[in-house]
Design an enzyme around this catalytic site. Structure first.
Site, PDB file in Angstrom:
ATOM      1  N   ASN A  42    -112.287  23.048  53.006  1.00  0.00           N
ATOM      2  CA  ASN A  42    -111.025  22.372  52.690  1.00  0.00           C
ATOM      3  C   ASN A  42    -110.062  23.351  52.046  1.00  0.00           C
ATOM      4  OD1 ASN A  42    -111.576  19.659  53.542  1.00  0.00           O
ATOM      5  ND2 ASN A  42    -112.843  19.369  51.724  1.00  0.00           N
TER       6      ASN A  42
ATOM      7  N   HIS B 255    -110.609  13.383  59.101  1.00  0.00           N
ATOM      8  CA  HIS B 255    -109.984  14.589  59.662  1.00  0.00           C
ATOM      9  C   HIS B 255    -109.421  14.340  61.067  1.00  0.00           C
ATOM     10  CE1 HIS B 255    -111.338  17.195  56.361  1.00  0.00           C
ATOM     11  NE2 HIS B 255    -112.487  16.541  56.434  1.00  0.00           N
TER      12      HIS B 255
ATOM     13  N   TYR C 109    -122.045  15.980  60.852  1.00  0.00           N
ATOM     14  CA  TYR C 109    -121.012  16.551  61.702  1.00  0.00           C
ATOM     15  C   TYR C 109    -121.470  16.604  63.162  1.00  0.00           C
ATOM     16  CZ  TYR C 109    -117.786  17.863  57.978  1.00  0.00           C
ATOM     17  OH  TYR C 109    -116.872  17.818  56.953  1.00  0.00           O
TER      18      TYR C 109
END
EC number: 1.11.1.-
Length: 489
Positions: free
Chosen positions: A133, A60, A343
């Site tokens: 997404n 990303h 993350y």
């Protein structure tokens, strides 16, 4: 606020605030002589320039973002006690970052790749991050396979290029990817703009209400601009002519007041349904058919303000699915469980341990009260307050009420596959999706897949990949095999 309003007046200064006498010429030992180390203005500029970029995201990396507003349009208090979802008409500030997955920071926008749809709600109970997404499913169902999957999408360590052999070798050996690949190579694989695509929370999440009842939830963001996509030929041309096409379109739309919006829907499953549902409801490679759990409209998301500095607000923005608020929590989804760690860990490495202090990341509707101190770029916000809990000096204290309800578990610890439900297999939903396509959509899907599979160097890798689609639908496999053979001669 206009850009002109941010132009700083007065003399140019060093980082320490001293005025700069000459910003055109380095100090030298006489005319034409070597540069002096005492020219601190020069050294400061060069040193800062060398450090003005942090590591890009592993995935990303290529992204665009904007601020906006989420407005609740339906009472959902029967399902969740989250404060920002408590009152019809309530508005919550948001920040949404769109991204491609595989490409690096300098790659083109118009490529065949899933799009990240990472949304931050600045709620009065803390920031809630929803990381999804533009597809409702994903390639794999367990986070332990994620690094391997991404390695196949990135540059090969020997050739330095993305290799079709790597991509199709992994997908062929991971039949669970068949559903997502059918999505990706269909018409929606290359959105025309970021405004003309849907977003999905993708994972299953927990909602819990004031009574402690639990519900499983999936989020859908349906574009109000309508779905628009690019063909492969259109995308190839656009990527070469204007690699920033999606970022430019989003920024210019907001600048002219054409604010993009999405209708927000949720699918809601009572907790008791999960054990006997025909598909594993926590499997990220599966959808919940709308006939089983119809989407319920709950709100509107609008983007209405561009960031003023892309690096500070888009590249340094961080999103973590572990950022929950009271009334919302995780599910046993094994991909989600891995992302709860991954993350946050990525942001601690990439941006720093105090990344949550940056303006784009810190809570906007409340105050973060934590005992964490110091570290890289700590801003001293706590001043002289005590840094432990409990304390008797008026420090923050625990609430004794968890954000979400616990999940019952049984069995023996170990490396195990997820429970298999009545209709679980890796191909049924891919086949259902293929049969939903029109004849023209099927033809384009076959062409897109065949063009990529034909680049594979080994017949066994190509055959295994084709066989997965054959198991999803016999016609799918036959047509794909013929198309690949025609291209390979």
């Amino acid at each position: 606020m206009t850009l002109e309003a941010h132009v700083t007046q007065g003399p140019l200064t060093t980082e320490a605030g001293a005025p700069v006498a000459d910003n055109q010429n380095s100090a030298t030992a006489g005319a034409g002589g070597p540069v002096l180390i005492q020219d601190q203005s020069l050294l400061e500029k060069l040193a800062h320039f060398n450090r003005e970029r942090i590591p890009e995201r592993i995935v990303h990396a290529r992204g665009a973002g904007a601020y906006g507003t989420f407005t609740l349009t339906r009472d959902v208090s029967q399902w969740t006690r989250a404060a920002f979802l408590s009152e019809v008409g309530k508005e919550t500030e948001t920040f949404l970052r769109f991204s491609t997955v595989a490409g690096n920071l300098g790659s083109a926008d118009a490529v065949r790749d899933p799009r990240g749809f990472a949304l931050k709600f600045y709620t009065e109970e803390g920031n809630y991050d929803l990381v999804g997404n533009n597809t409702p499913v994903f390639f794999i169902k367990d986070a332990i396979k994620f690094p391997d999957f991404i390695h196949t999408q990135k540059r090969d360590p020997y050739t330095g290029s993305q290799e079709a052999d790597n991509v199709w070798d992994f997908w062929g050996l991971s039949p669970e990817s068949t559903h997502q690949v059918t999505w990706l190579f269909g018409d929606r694989g290359i959105p025309a703009t970021l405004r003309h695509m849907n977003g999905y929370g993708s994972h299953t999440y927990q909602w819990n209400n004031e009574a402690g009842e639990v519900f499983w939830v999936k989020y859908h963001f349906k574009t109000d601009q309508g779905i628009k996509n690019l063909t492969q030929d259109e995308a190839n041309k656009l990527a070469g002519e204007d690699p920033d096409s999606h970022q430019r379109d989003l920024r210019e739309a907001i600048e002219r007041g054409d604010f993009p919006s999405w209708t927000v829907q949720v699918q809601i499953m009572p907790e008791a349904d999960a054990a006997t549902y025909r598909f594993n409801p926590f499997d990220l490679t599966k959808v919940w058919p709308h006939a089983d759990y119809p989407p319920i409209e709950i709100g509107k998301l609008e983007l209405n303000r561009n960031p003023e500095n892309i690096f500070a607000e888009v590249e340094q923005s961080i999103f973590s699915p572990a950022h929950f608020v009271p009334g919302i929590g995780p599910s046993p989804d094994k991909m989600l469980q891995g992302r709860l760690f991954a993350y946050g860990d990525a942001h601690r490495y990439r941006v720093g341990i105090n990344a949550d202090h940056l303006p784009v990341n810190r809570p906007h509707a409340t105050e973060a009260r934590t005992n964490s101190r110091d570290g890289y770029l700590y801003d001293g916000r706590h001043k002289g307050a005590k840094n432990y809990e409990p304390n008797s000096f008026g420090g923050p204290s625990q609430t004794d009420r968890p954000l979400w309800q616990g999940t019952s578990v049984t069995g023996v610890t170990g490396s195990t596959t997820a429970p298999v439900h009545a209709e679980d297999n890796d191909f049924v939903q891919a086949g259902n999706l293929y049969r939903l396509y029109s004849e023209d959509e099927k033809s384009r899907l076959i062409d897109n897949l065949a063009g990529f599979i034909a680049k594979v160097s080994r017949e066994d890798i190509a055959d295994r990949a084709i066989n997965n689609f054959r198991q999803a639908d016999d016609d799918f496999g036959k047509r794909l095999e013929a198309a690949v053979q025609a291209l390979r001669g």
